[in-house]
Motif scaffolding. Structure first.
Motif, PDB file in Angstrom:
ATOM      1  N   TRP A 120      35.707  -5.982  37.840  1.00 18.39           N
ATOM      2  CA  TRP A 120      35.440  -6.846  36.678  1.00 18.39           C
ATOM      3  C   TRP A 120      36.456  -7.981  36.630  1.00 18.39           C
ATOM      4  O   TRP A 120      36.108  -9.134  36.333  1.00 18.39           O
ATOM      5  CB  TRP A 120      35.498  -6.008  35.404  1.00 18.39           C
ATOM      6  CG  TRP A 120      34.814  -6.601  34.217  1.00 18.39           C
ATOM      7  CD1 TRP A 120      34.420  -7.891  34.031  1.00 18.39           C
ATOM      8  CD2 TRP A 120      34.429  -5.904  33.017  1.00 18.39           C
ATOM      9  NE1 TRP A 120      33.845  -8.060  32.791  1.00 18.39           N
ATOM     10  CE2 TRP A 120      33.832  -6.860  32.155  1.00 18.39           C
ATOM     11  CE3 TRP A 120      34.553  -4.593  32.585  1.00 18.39           C
ATOM     12  CZ2 TRP A 120      33.353  -6.526  30.888  1.00 18.39           C
ATOM     13  CZ3 TRP A 120      34.081  -4.253  31.327  1.00 18.39           C
ATOM     14  CH2 TRP A 120      33.480  -5.207  30.493  1.00 18.39           C
ATOM     15  N   ALA A 121      37.714  -7.690  36.926  1.00 19.18           N
ATOM     16  CA  ALA A 121      38.743  -8.739  36.953  1.00 19.18           C
ATOM     17  C   ALA A 121      38.438  -9.770  38.034  1.00 19.18           C
ATOM     18  O   ALA A 121      38.590 -10.979  37.817  1.00 19.18           O
ATOM     19  CB  ALA A 121      40.117  -8.119  37.185  1.00 19.18           C
ATOM     20  N   ASP A 122      38.023  -9.296  39.205  1.00 21.16           N
ATOM     21  CA  ASP A 122      37.693 -10.226  40.285  1.00 21.16           C
ATOM     22  C   ASP A 122      36.572 -11.172  39.870  1.00 21.16           C
ATOM     23  O   ASP A 122      36.576 -12.360  40.220  1.00 21.16           O
ATOM     24  CB  ASP A 122      37.292  -9.463  41.543  1.00 21.16           C
ATOM     25  CG  ASP A 122      38.467  -8.760  42.203  1.00 21.16           C
ATOM     26  OD1 ASP A 122      39.626  -9.129  41.891  1.00 21.16           O
ATOM     27  OD2 ASP A 122      38.234  -7.842  43.012  1.00 21.16           O
ATOM     28  N   ARG A 137      36.912 -20.158  43.837  1.00 27.61           N
ATOM     29  CA  ARG A 137      37.996 -19.261  44.206  1.00 27.61           C
ATOM     30  C   ARG A 137      38.536 -18.533  42.983  1.00 27.61           C
ATOM     31  O   ARG A 137      38.300 -18.936  41.838  1.00 27.61           O
ATOM     32  CB  ARG A 137      39.135 -20.024  44.879  1.00 27.61           C
ATOM     33  CG  ARG A 137      39.727 -21.146  44.031  1.00 27.61           C
ATOM     34  CD  ARG A 137      41.120 -21.525  44.479  1.00 27.61           C
ATOM     35  NE  ARG A 137      42.048 -20.414  44.270  1.00 27.61           N
ATOM     36  CZ  ARG A 137      43.347 -20.479  44.558  1.00 27.61           C
ATOM     37  NH1 ARG A 137      43.859 -21.567  45.087  1.00 27.61           N
ATOM     38  NH2 ARG A 137      44.151 -19.440  44.330  1.00 27.61           N
ATOM     39  N   ALA A 138      39.267 -17.456  43.242  1.00 25.13           N
ATOM     40  CA  ALA A 138      39.933 -16.727  42.162  1.00 25.13           C
ATOM     41  C   ALA A 138      41.170 -17.486  41.715  1.00 25.13           C
ATOM     42  O   ALA A 138      41.747 -18.274  42.479  1.00 25.13           O
ATOM     43  CB  ALA A 138      40.322 -15.337  42.640  1.00 25.13           C
ATOM     44  N   HIS A 171      48.816 -25.080  41.752  1.00 22.13           N
ATOM     45  CA  HIS A 171      48.220 -23.800  41.353  1.00 22.13           C
ATOM     46  C   HIS A 171      48.158 -23.677  39.835  1.00 22.13           C
ATOM     47  O   HIS A 171      47.199 -23.135  39.283  1.00 22.13           O
ATOM     48  CB  HIS A 171      49.009 -22.638  41.936  1.00 22.13           C
ATOM     49  CG  HIS A 171      48.372 -21.305  41.698  1.00 22.13           C
ATOM     50  ND1 HIS A 171      47.309 -20.852  42.446  1.00 22.13           N
ATOM     51  CD2 HIS A 171      48.627 -20.340  40.776  1.00 22.13           C
ATOM     52  CE1 HIS A 171      46.940 -19.663  42.006  1.00 22.13           C
ATOM     53  NE2 HIS A 171      47.731 -19.338  40.989  1.00 22.13           N
ATOM     54  N   ARG A 172      49.156 -24.190  39.157  1.00 20.56           N
ATOM     55  CA  ARG A 172      49.138 -24.170  37.689  1.00 20.56           C
ATOM     56  C   ARG A 172      47.973 -25.003  37.145  1.00 20.56           C
ATOM     57  O   ARG A 172      47.421 -24.694  36.087  1.00 20.56           O
ATOM     58  CB  ARG A 172      50.450 -24.697  37.143  1.00 20.56           C
ATOM     59  CG  ARG A 172      51.611 -23.742  37.253  1.00 20.56           C
ATOM     60  CD  ARG A 172      52.847 -24.383  36.667  1.00 20.56           C
ATOM     61  NE  ARG A 172      54.006 -23.508  36.714  1.00 20.56           N
ATOM     62  CZ  ARG A 172      55.222 -23.881  36.330  1.00 20.56           C
ATOM     63  NH1 ARG A 172      55.408 -25.127  35.881  1.00 20.56           N
ATOM     64  NH2 ARG A 172      56.236 -23.044  36.386  1.00 20.56           N
ATOM     65  N   GLY A 173      47.619 -26.070  37.845  1.00 19.87           N
ATOM     66  CA  GLY A 173      46.457 -26.843  37.428  1.00 19.87           C
ATOM     67  C   GLY A 173      45.201 -25.998  37.445  1.00 19.87           C
ATOM     68  O   GLY A 173      44.358 -26.081  36.541  1.00 19.87           O
ATOM     69  N   LEU A 174      45.065 -25.171  38.467  1.00 17.55           N
ATOM     70  CA  LEU A 174      43.935 -24.244  38.544  1.00 17.55           C
ATOM     71  C   LEU A 174      43.944 -23.287  37.360  1.00 17.55           C
ATOM     72  O   LEU A 174      42.904 -23.020  36.743  1.00 17.55           O
ATOM     73  CB  LEU A 174      44.003 -23.468  39.860  1.00 17.55           C
ATOM     74  CG  LEU A 174      42.927 -22.413  40.094  1.00 17.55           C
ATOM     75  CD1 LEU A 174      41.613 -23.069  40.487  1.00 17.55           C
ATOM     76  CD2 LEU A 174      43.373 -21.432  41.188  1.00 17.55           C
TER      77      LEU A 174
END
Length: 286
Positions: A177-179, A189-190, A247-250
């Motif tokens: 569920w988290a994925d 992407r995750a 990555h923080r932008g994501l």
């Protein structure tokens, strides 16, 4: 007849206790690397619009370990608006149009770290009640910009142990569920390396579901602190910092576009600063 007022009070008190434990642990971690001056979270009381309830927003910025970390706890109640009623109805909650009262309590945590080699992290646990239904939800997920396989394995092992103590099927279900939940569709992407996520948990046994939710909360510090301490002194380059900021932008995109908690908090009139506490202090986009 079940006295839900007592159950609500128990849950609310426990979320506050968990908040206090985490704040103390994070202050101690930061204090150990400080120059001797006291390290404390800035704590602000929050209120929920014209309806009832509020909580505490605790934020610490610019430390040696945490660039920004927030630990919020709240207990709110009132009447759900039309959009929230429809959302509840879509989740199978009956009777909301006739009696749209609700009560919700929980803790929400997001940490953005100084060292790019130390992963960001999110955790929350909560209880939701209406006159027609109740449930628990929550989870935790790790968000490294530079992944270390042993850190991911450690984090998941602690969450698995918390799940296995209650139901052997929980970890597999809630990891999947988290994925699914922490996936960013427009990026394909995750947002991180996963964890567990669950919602609408009502097995019919309130005490068992509350005990599981407590286990998830109690697993957080053992899952996260060793990973953090392992990476604090890893040398970081300018390229590592660039990777971290992108990555923080994501992470910001996900929280603003998809996160249920962000949507619910803003739609129900909770303090906007508390709702948006999860956003990083600095981010970049490619």
């Amino acid at each position: 007849m079940v006295d839900f007022d007592k159950r609500k009070a128990r849950a609310s008190a426990w979320f506050r206790t968990l908040r206090d434990d985490i704040v103390a642990a994070f202050e101690a971690l930061e204090q150990a690397r400080a120059d001797g001056s006291p390290v404390r979270f800035d704590v602000t009381e929050t209120r929920r619009g014209e309806d009832g309830g509020g909580g505490l927003m605790s934020v610490m910025r610019g430390g040696a370990v945490f660039e920004k970390v927030g630990v919020n706890v709240s207990t709110v109640h009132g009447m759900l608006g039309d959009r929230a009623q429809k959302a509840m109805a879509a989740r199978g909650v009956p009777g909301m149009a006739e009696d749209p009262r609700f009560w919700a309590s929980g803790i929400s945590l997001v940490a953005h770290m100084q060292n790019p080699h130390t992963p960001a992290v999110h955790m929350n646990t909560r209880m939701f009640w209406t006159p027609h239904a109740w449930w628990f939800g929550g989870g935790a997920d790790l968000n490294p910009c530079i992944e270390y396989a042993e850190d991911t394995a450690h984090f998941h092992a602690k969450l698995r142990a918390a799940c296995d103590a209650h139901d052997p099927d929980y970890y597999v279900r809630f990891r999947a569920w988290a994925d699914e939940y922490f996936f960013v569709p427009h990026r394909g992407r995750a947002r991180g390396v996963g964890g567990i996520f669950y919602d609408d948990l009502n097995t019919g046994d309130w005490d068992a579901d509350f005990a599981f939710t407590q286990s998830v909360g109690q697993a957080f510090l053992p899952a996260f602190l060793p990973v953090t301490e392992r990476r604090l002194d890893v040398a970081a380059t300018e390229a590592d910092r660039e990777t971290q900021l992108v990555h923080r932008g994501l992470y910001a995109e996900y929280n603003l576009v998809y996160d249920r908690g962000t949507k619910f908090g803003l739609e129900t009139g909770h303090d906007a600063n508390a709702v948006l506490m999860s956003l990083p202090p600095i981010a970049k986009w490619p």
